[in-house]
Scaffold this active site. Structure first.
Site, short mmCIF file in Angstrom:
data_model
loop_
_atom_site.label_atom_id
_atom_site.label_comp_id
_atom_site.label_asym_id
_atom_site.label_seq_id
_atom_site.Cartn_x
_atom_site.Cartn_y
_atom_site.Cartn_z
N LYS A 13 0.74 -1.04 0.01
CA LYS A 13 -0.06 0.01 0.03
C LYS A 13 0.75 1.25 0.01
O LYS A 13 0.50 2.38 -0.87
CB LYS A 13 -0.93 -0.07 1.10
CG LYS A 13 -1.77 -1.14 1.19
CD LYS A 13 -2.91 -1.22 2.16
CE LYS A 13 -2.12 -1.06 3.66
NZ LYS A 13 -1.56 -2.54 4.01
N ARG A 88 -9.70 1.59 9.89
CA ARG A 88 -9.41 0.24 10.33
C ARG A 88 -10.61 -0.67 10.56
O ARG A 88 -10.36 -1.82 10.65
CB ARG A 88 -8.32 0.11 11.45
CG ARG A 88 -7.03 0.78 11.12
CD ARG A 88 -6.06 0.90 12.06
NE ARG A 88 -4.92 1.53 12.14
CZ ARG A 88 -3.83 0.91 11.38
NH1 ARG A 88 -3.75 -0.40 10.88
NH2 ARG A 88 -2.74 1.56 11.15
N ARG A 127 11.56 -4.93 4.35
CA ARG A 127 11.12 -3.68 4.21
C ARG A 127 11.97 -2.60 5.08
O ARG A 127 12.53 -2.91 6.34
CB ARG A 127 9.76 -3.12 4.74
CG ARG A 127 8.68 -3.90 4.10
CD ARG A 127 7.20 -3.49 4.00
NE ARG A 127 6.82 -3.38 5.51
CZ ARG A 127 5.66 -3.32 5.90
NH1 ARG A 127 4.78 -3.13 5.02
NH2 ARG A 127 5.29 -3.57 7.33
N ARG A 160 14.86 0.20 10.01
CA ARG A 160 13.79 -0.76 9.84
C ARG A 160 12.86 -0.76 11.08
O ARG A 160 13.24 -0.43 12.34
CB ARG A 160 14.44 -2.30 9.86
CG ARG A 160 15.27 -2.57 8.49
CD ARG A 160 16.00 -3.82 8.50
NE ARG A 160 16.93 -4.18 7.33
CZ ARG A 160 16.36 -4.56 6.40
NH1 ARG A 160 15.37 -4.86 5.89
NH2 ARG A 160 17.50 -4.50 5.34
N ARG A 172 -0.09 -9.57 13.32
CA ARG A 172 -0.53 -8.66 12.69
C ARG A 172 -1.67 -8.85 11.39
O ARG A 172 -2.60 -8.19 11.21
CB ARG A 172 0.40 -7.73 11.98
CG ARG A 172 1.22 -7.06 12.93
CD ARG A 172 2.71 -6.52 12.39
NE ARG A 172 2.55 -5.48 11.44
CZ ARG A 172 3.67 -5.16 10.70
NH1 ARG A 172 4.75 -5.44 10.54
NH2 ARG A 172 3.34 -3.99 9.77
#
Length: 216
Positions: A13, A88, A127, A160, A172
Site C-alpha cells: 500500500k 481500520r 522492508r 527498519r 498483525r
C-alpha cells in the site's frame, strides 16, 4: 480523487500510495502523521489528543475522526487525498462516511490490494525506510537506484521497524482479518471497491491501479 487503499501489512500500500501521490499530486494522509502534526500545532483537537496520550490512553475514534476532518480541510486536499491506515474498523468507516457527507464530499474509490499471506513474511521482513524522509524500500523488490542512498532526498541513513519480522506477521495478519478485512465487504456493498492483484510485479500493480483511477 479521494481514495482508500486496503490490504494486509506488506501488501504494498505504501509503495502504491507514493506513486499515486507523484502522479496525481494529492497528499497521502497517515493518521499517525496527522496526529503528531495536530499535537505539535496545538490545534483544539490536537490538545485533546495530547491530553489523552499524556495520560497513557489510546486516542478515541472521535478524536481521530476530528483530526482527519481538520486535515482534509487544508488547501492541499482540495483536489483529493489518499487515506493511509484509516479507517481500520467498521465503526471508523461509518464515522468517516458521516464526516465526509457532512462536508458534501464522498470517497471516489477503495482499492484492495490482494496478496498471498505466505509471501507477506518475505515482503515485511525485507522492508526499510529512509530515516530522513520516510521513503520506503525493500531488500529485493524496491532498492535505491544508488545503493545506500535515498532516491528522494539523498540521505544515507535508513531504518527498519522493529516489528517488521516474521514472528510478528501472523499477529498483525490476525488483527487485520479480524478488524479491517470486513471493510472489503462494506465498501463492495457501496459500489466503491475494486481489487488488484498485489502478487504481480510492482509496476504492473501500479498500472492496474492507474487503470481504475483513470476512469474516475
Amino acid at each position: 480523487m479521494r481514495l482508500i487503499l486496503l490490504g494486509p501489512p506488506g501488501a504494498g500500500k505504501g509503495t502504491q500510495a507514493q506513486r499515486i501521490v507523484e502522479k496525481y499530486g494529492i497528499p497521502q494522509l497517515s493518521t499517525g502523521d496527522m496526529l503528531r502534526a495536530a499535537v505539535q500545532a496545538g490545534t483544539e483537537v490536537g490538545k485533546r489528543a495530547k491530553a489523552v496520550m499524556d495520560a497513557g490512553k489510546l486516542v478515541s475514534d472521535d478524536i481521530v475522526i476530528a483530526i482527519v476532518s481538520e486535515r482534509i480541510d487544508q488547501p492541499d486536499c482540495e483536489n483529493g487525498f489518499i487515506l493511509d491506515g484509516f479507517p481500520r474498523t467498521l465503526v471508523q468507516a461509518d464515522a468517516t462516511e458521516a464526516m465526509l457527507k457532512g462536508k458534501g464530499i464522498e470517497l471516489s474509490k477503495v482499492v484492495e490490494i490482494q496478496v498471498d499471506d505466505k509471501i507477506l513474511a518475505d515482503r515485511v521482513s525485507g522492508r526499510y525506510t529512509c530515516a530522513n524522509c520516510g521513503a520506503g524500500y525493500h531488500d529485493t523488490n524496491v532498492k535505491p537506484k544508488v545503493e545506500g542512498v535515498c532516491d528522494r532526498c539523498g540521505s544515507t541513513h535508513f531504518k527498519r521497524r522493529p516489528d517488521d519480522n516474521r514472528e510478528t506477521v501472523v499477529t498483525r495478519l490476525g488483527a487485520y482479518y479480524k478488524e479491517t478485512s470486513p471493510l472489503i465487504g462494506y465498501y463492495y456493498a457501496k459500489g466503491k471497491l475494486q481489487s488488484v492483484d498485489g502478487m504481480a510485479d510492482i509496476d504492473r500493480v501500479t498500472g492496474e491501479i492507474e487503470g481504475i483511477l483513470s476512469k474516475l
